[in-house]
Every structure is written in structure tokens, then in C-alpha cells.
Design an enzyme around this catalytic site. Structure first.
Site, PDB file in Angstrom:
ATOM      1  N   PHE A 287     -31.551  41.893 -10.987  1.00 43.04           N
ATOM      2  CA  PHE A 287     -30.977  41.485 -12.264  1.00 43.04           C
ATOM      3  C   PHE A 287     -32.134  41.551 -13.275  1.00 43.04           C
ATOM      4  O   PHE A 287     -33.239  41.110 -12.968  1.00 43.04           O
ATOM      5  CB  PHE A 287     -30.447  40.053 -12.128  1.00 43.04           C
ATOM      6  CG  PHE A 287     -29.697  39.542 -13.323  1.00 43.04           C
ATOM      7  CD1 PHE A 287     -28.328  39.742 -13.420  1.00 43.04           C
ATOM      8  CD2 PHE A 287     -30.343  38.837 -14.331  1.00 43.04           C
ATOM      9  CE1 PHE A 287     -27.629  39.251 -14.511  1.00 43.04           C
ATOM     10  CE2 PHE A 287     -29.646  38.356 -15.426  1.00 43.04           C
ATOM     11  CZ  PHE A 287     -28.280  38.559 -15.514  1.00 43.04           C
TER      12      PHE A 287
ATOM     13  N   ASP B  90     -33.983  34.459  -5.280  1.00 44.15           N
ATOM     14  CA  ASP B  90     -33.017  34.192  -6.337  1.00 44.15           C
ATOM     15  C   ASP B  90     -31.647  34.034  -5.676  1.00 44.15           C
ATOM     16  O   ASP B  90     -31.142  34.973  -5.053  1.00 44.15           O
ATOM     17  CB  ASP B  90     -33.023  35.364  -7.335  1.00 44.15           C
ATOM     18  CG  ASP B  90     -32.050  35.135  -8.489  1.00 44.15           C
ATOM     19  OD1 ASP B  90     -30.960  34.575  -8.240  1.00 44.15           O
ATOM     20  OD2 ASP B  90     -32.362  35.537  -9.615  1.00 44.15           O
TER      21      ASP B  90
ATOM     22  N   TYR C 235     -23.908  27.771 -12.906  1.00 37.91           N
ATOM     23  CA  TYR C 235     -22.666  28.033 -13.661  1.00 37.91           C
ATOM     24  C   TYR C 235     -21.805  29.115 -13.020  1.00 37.91           C
ATOM     25  O   TYR C 235     -20.753  29.453 -13.534  1.00 37.91           O
ATOM     26  CB  TYR C 235     -22.964  28.371 -15.127  1.00 37.91           C
ATOM     27  CG  TYR C 235     -23.984  29.471 -15.363  1.00 37.91           C
ATOM     28  CD1 TYR C 235     -23.651  30.803 -15.207  1.00 37.91           C
ATOM     29  CD2 TYR C 235     -25.279  29.155 -15.752  1.00 37.91           C
ATOM     30  CE1 TYR C 235     -24.585  31.805 -15.423  1.00 37.91           C
ATOM     31  CE2 TYR C 235     -26.226  30.143 -15.979  1.00 37.91           C
ATOM     32  CZ  TYR C 235     -25.868  31.478 -15.804  1.00 37.91           C
ATOM     33  OH  TYR C 235     -26.804  32.454 -16.024  1.00 37.91           O
ATOM     34  N   LYS C 236     -22.266  29.684 -11.898  1.00 35.41           N
ATOM     35  CA  LYS C 236     -21.477  30.708 -11.210  1.00 35.41           C
ATOM     36  C   LYS C 236     -20.645  30.025 -10.119  1.00 35.41           C
ATOM     37  O   LYS C 236     -19.702  29.315 -10.438  1.00 35.41           O
ATOM     38  CB  LYS C 236     -22.407  31.809 -10.693  1.00 35.41           C
ATOM     39  CG  LYS C 236     -23.049  32.573 -11.860  1.00 35.41           C
ATOM     40  CD  LYS C 236     -24.138  33.535 -11.467  1.00 35.41           C
ATOM     41  CE  LYS C 236     -24.695  34.219 -12.720  1.00 35.41           C
ATOM     42  NZ  LYS C 236     -25.932  34.945 -12.463  1.00 35.41           N
TER      43      LYS C 236
ATOM     44  N   ARG D 209     -16.400  44.614 -11.355  1.00 31.35           N
ATOM     45  CA  ARG D 209     -16.884  43.575 -10.450  1.00 31.35           C
ATOM     46  C   ARG D 209     -15.836  42.477 -10.309  1.00 31.35           C
ATOM     47  O   ARG D 209     -15.333  41.963 -11.307  1.00 31.35           O
ATOM     48  CB  ARG D 209     -18.141  42.973 -11.070  1.00 31.35           C
ATOM     49  CG  ARG D 209     -19.329  42.943 -10.167  1.00 31.35           C
ATOM     50  CD  ARG D 209     -20.544  42.392 -10.887  1.00 31.35           C
ATOM     51  NE  ARG D 209     -20.269  41.275 -11.771  1.00 31.35           N
ATOM     52  CZ  ARG D 209     -21.133  40.285 -12.004  1.00 31.35           C
ATOM     53  NH1 ARG D 209     -22.300  40.261 -11.416  1.00 31.35           N
ATOM     54  NH2 ARG D 209     -20.831  39.314 -12.836  1.00 31.35           N
TER      55      ARG D 209
END
Ligand code: PLP
Length: 404
Positions: A132, A201, A226-227, A379
Site C-alpha cells: 500500500f 502491517d 476502521y476496516k 475489490r
């Protein structure tokens, strides 16, 4: 298999799903198929009331007293301990606060400093080549600041590529684009054997699958809340520091909140022991307490059951896509078929790539929410706490219609 059979299979799987009742704990309209929980988790129902209480009572009436009386001051480590069992950490290893980007910075610099204290000749940082973007930018800056070179390497090749000059490695547990799950135990073992300090990560694995940080001897880890942890937009991230290196963690951002005695207002810095050392400045209390409330949905949930359902959901979705979709090359899955290499999302490449964005827009009109990653990747994130097999079937059917 015909469409009718897939609908029946979905119904039977939902019936047998032990996590089925969890969906009611989230704000989700029945007609919406939300497959973007890997970007922003849905809102747990109890959060709105709790936030109103924090604002009106704790802040409004308690004011400054609430730092102590309402437990604001100790919230970052208290909430860290709530995340701990989901990532295989004992209490006292995790602090919440700041963003993932900032925590990665603390962790990479901290890892390099420890490695160089042991061997000053270690002057290289490895970073997952498919990372990312923020991880790559942060690692490059952390390397520059510590006098190291940065070298992008595929996650699977990290251990082989590491050598006596390698100080630290930053690896993604799950690739954000393809959904590929990297072998954390084996990569960590290989890196440790080469004397390399590891930073993982966990943005796309925390809350989606079991992670055993303590058991595998990971040095540092950071991740979003927040995921899959549903903490809310911009919710504070978490930082894990292994007990074995906590006392040697030399944070590059030693703010007053990480001081052993913050209220002594000393001019000299003495770092606190334990997870508090990962703090920087004053915590963002509103977001932090929203996250704490959001984590209540995990009470009584076994992360192994979450993983089992995630794999069943993604298997079923891929089967439905094969049935309803146009087939290759128009729609091709980037997500590994093997369970041990799959996270909790399915990434499909559209051909031609220009079809991807309009396809997502047309899906959204049908109530199916996924997201787009450059170039031409659709996705779909599967959040086992609230995604049903019926959702997977509906999404694949809508996708087939839209693409055809
Ligand atoms: C979502 C995500 C981030 C986000 O970092 P922020 O600092 O919260 O913006 C970082 N890394 C990975 C791998 C991610 O998936």
C-alpha cells in the site's frame, strides 16, 4: 449449477451460520449488500448512543474531570487490550492512537534503531514491493532518516533476500489490492534467523483472520481499526510492540504522553514502560471511545469462526462469479484460490480496464457496494460479522448482469 441452486445454497449456509445474529448489531439496510468493509467497516448500532453520552455527559458536564473519572487518560492501552486477543497479543502490548501511517513510522524507525544497536553495519530496510503506498513512502523516509537504504522485495522473498546488512523489514499481512495473505509465521521466522527486525502491517487482517503476533515473535505491528474492526472513519490505529523489545523501543516521536511522568513536566525525556511508550500526544478521545464501543461487537466472537466464515464466503462468491459472470478474460480473479494464501476479500480484474468503474457504479445502483483499485480491479471485502451468503450470491448475480 443453476441460479436457483445457488440461492438455495446461500439460504442453507446462512441458516447454519453461527455468526448470523451479529448482523443485527450493525446499521445496515436489508437491501444493501455492503462489500466495502475492508475500506470502512459498517457502523455498530450502539456507537451513536455511546458517542452522544461521551459528548453530553463526559465532555459536557464532566469536562476536565473526565480525563480521570471517565477513564479517558488510560483509554489507549485499555482499548489496545481489547484488540489484543484478535491479533494474538497478551495484554500490555498494544496502544491505540494516531493513524496507521504514523504508527508505521514509529515502528520502522524503532525496529531499525534496535537492529543497529546490535549491529551497526545493518544499513538496509526491506519493504514489501507490492505495498500500500503509504507504507512505502513512510519506510523510505524512515530509512533515509536512519541512514539506511530502502529496497523493495516481494513479501514471499523477504527472508531469502535479507542478509547481514538488513536492519528491518516492513511486510503487509494481506495485499490490499489482490487479497493475497502472506505467510507471517514463515516470513517472520526467516527474517528473525537473519537477525532482521520485523514490522507487520495488519490493516487487512486484524478482525478478518487469526494473527498470532506473540507466538511468532513479531517485533512490531500496526493496523487500521476502521476496516474490519469497524471503528469509524479515521478511527485511531493500533501499534503492537513485542514484550521482548518494549524496553528497547526508542520512539522517533517521543511526545509528552509517552513520558514516564507526563505531569512532572520534566525537561528531560524519560520514556514510559510498556505500551504507553508508543503514544505521542493527547489522544483523540471522541474517536477513541467510538472505537471502544465498536469493539463490543466482538464479545463472545471466536476469531477462528470468523476466519472459517470468511473462507466459506469468498469460496461461495467465487463460485457464484464463475456461474453468473462472463468468464475469463473479461473477469479474472487475482485472489489466490488456496485458503492459506487468501485474506478476506476477492479482487477481480476487468478487461478492458475501463469497464471497472462503470461496473461499480452500476452495481451501486443495484445496492451492491464494492470498490475500485487502479487499474481495472474490482475489490469486494467480506466482513463475516455482517456479510451473509445471500449477500455474496446477490452481489455475484448483479455483477454478472452488469458486466454482460
Ligand atoms: C488502509 C491502509 C492504510 C491506511 O493508513 P492510514 O494512515 O490509516 O491512512 C495503510 N496501509 C495499508 C496496507 C492499508 O490497507
Amino acid at each position: 449449477m443453476a441460479a436457483g441452486e445457488l440461492v438455495e445454497t446461500a439460504a442453507a449456509c446462512d441458516e447454519a451460520d453461527e455468526l448470523r445474529a451479529k448482523r443485527a448489531e450493525f446499521v445496515l439496510e436489508p437491501e444493501t449488500v455492503y462489500l466495502d468493509g475492508n475500506s470502512l467497516g459498517a457502523l455498530p448500532r450502539s456507537v451513536a448512543g455511546r458517542l452522544a453520552d461521551v459528548v453530553e455527559r463526559e465532555w459536557g458536564r464532566g469536562r476536565i474531570r473526565s480525563w480521570g473519572e471517565a477513564g479517558w487518560w488510560t483509554a489507549p492501552e485499555r482499548i489496545g487490550d481489547r484488540i489484543a486477543p484478535l491479533v494474538g497479543a497478551a495484554p500490555g502490548r498494544i496502544v491505540v492512537g494516531d493513524s496507521t501511517s504514523v504508527n508505521l513510522f514509529k515502528a520502522v524507525v524503532g525496529a531499525v534503531r534496535i537492529a543497529r544497536e546490535e549491529a551497526p553495519g545493518r544499513t538496509e530496510v526491506l519493504v514489501d514491493a507490492a505495498t500500500f503506498p503509504t507504507d512505502g513512502y513512510i519506510a523510505a523516509s524512515a530509512a533515509r532518516m536512519t541512514g539506511c537504504a530502502i529496497r523493495p522485495v516481494a513479501a514471499a522473498a523477504m527472508a531469502e533476500e535479507a542478509g547481514p546488512a538488513t536492519a528491518a523489514a516492513l511486510v503487509n499481512h494481506v495485499d490490499y489490492r489482490t487479497g493475497e495473505l502472506h505467510d507471517l509465521p514463515a516470513i517472520t521466522r526467516g527474517l528473525r534467523a537473519a537477525g532482521v527486525r520485523t514490522v507487520w502491517d495488519l490493516c487487512h487482517s486484524a478482525g478478518a483472520l487469526p494473527v498470532e503476533l506473540d507466538a511468532h515473535g513479531v517485533d512490531f505491528a500496526a493496523g487500521c481499526t476502521y476496516k474490519f474492526l469497524n471503528g469509524g472513519p479515521g478511527a485511531p490505529a493500533f501499534l503492537y510492540v513485542n514484550e521482548a523489545v518494549q524496553g528497547r523501543f526508542d520512539s522517533p516521536l517521543p511526545g509528552w504522553n509517552s513520558h514516564a511522568e507526563p505531569f512532572a513536566m520534566a525537561s528531560d525525556y524519560t520514556p514510559a514502560q510498556g505500551p504507553v511508550r508508543g503514544r505521542v500526544g493527547t489522544p483523540d478521545i471522541l474517536s477513541t471511545l467510538a472505537l471502544e464501543e465498536a469493539l463490543r461487537v466482538w464479545e463472545g466472537v471466536d476469531i477462528a469462526a470468523v476466519r472459517a466464515k470468511s473462507l466459506a464466503l469468498t469460496d461461495f462468491f467465487l463460485r457464484c462469479v464463475a456461474e453468473y459472470g462472463p468468464g475469463e478474460p473479461r473477469l479474472r480473479s487475482l485472489t489466490p484460490v488456496a485458503h492459506e494464501r487468501r485474506g478476506s476479500q476477492v479482487a477481480l480484474v476487468c478487461e478492458p480496464a475501463e469497464d471497472a468503474r462503470p461496473a461499480l457504479e452500476a452495481l451501486a445502483e443495484r445496492g451492491v457496494v464494492g470498490d475500485f483499485r487502479h487499474p481495472g480491479v474490482l475489490r469486494f471485502g467480506f466482513t463475516p460479522l455482517y456479510t451473509s451468503f445471500r449477500d455474496a450470491e446477490r452481489a455475484a448475480r448483479a455483477l454478472g448482469e452488469v458486466i454482460r
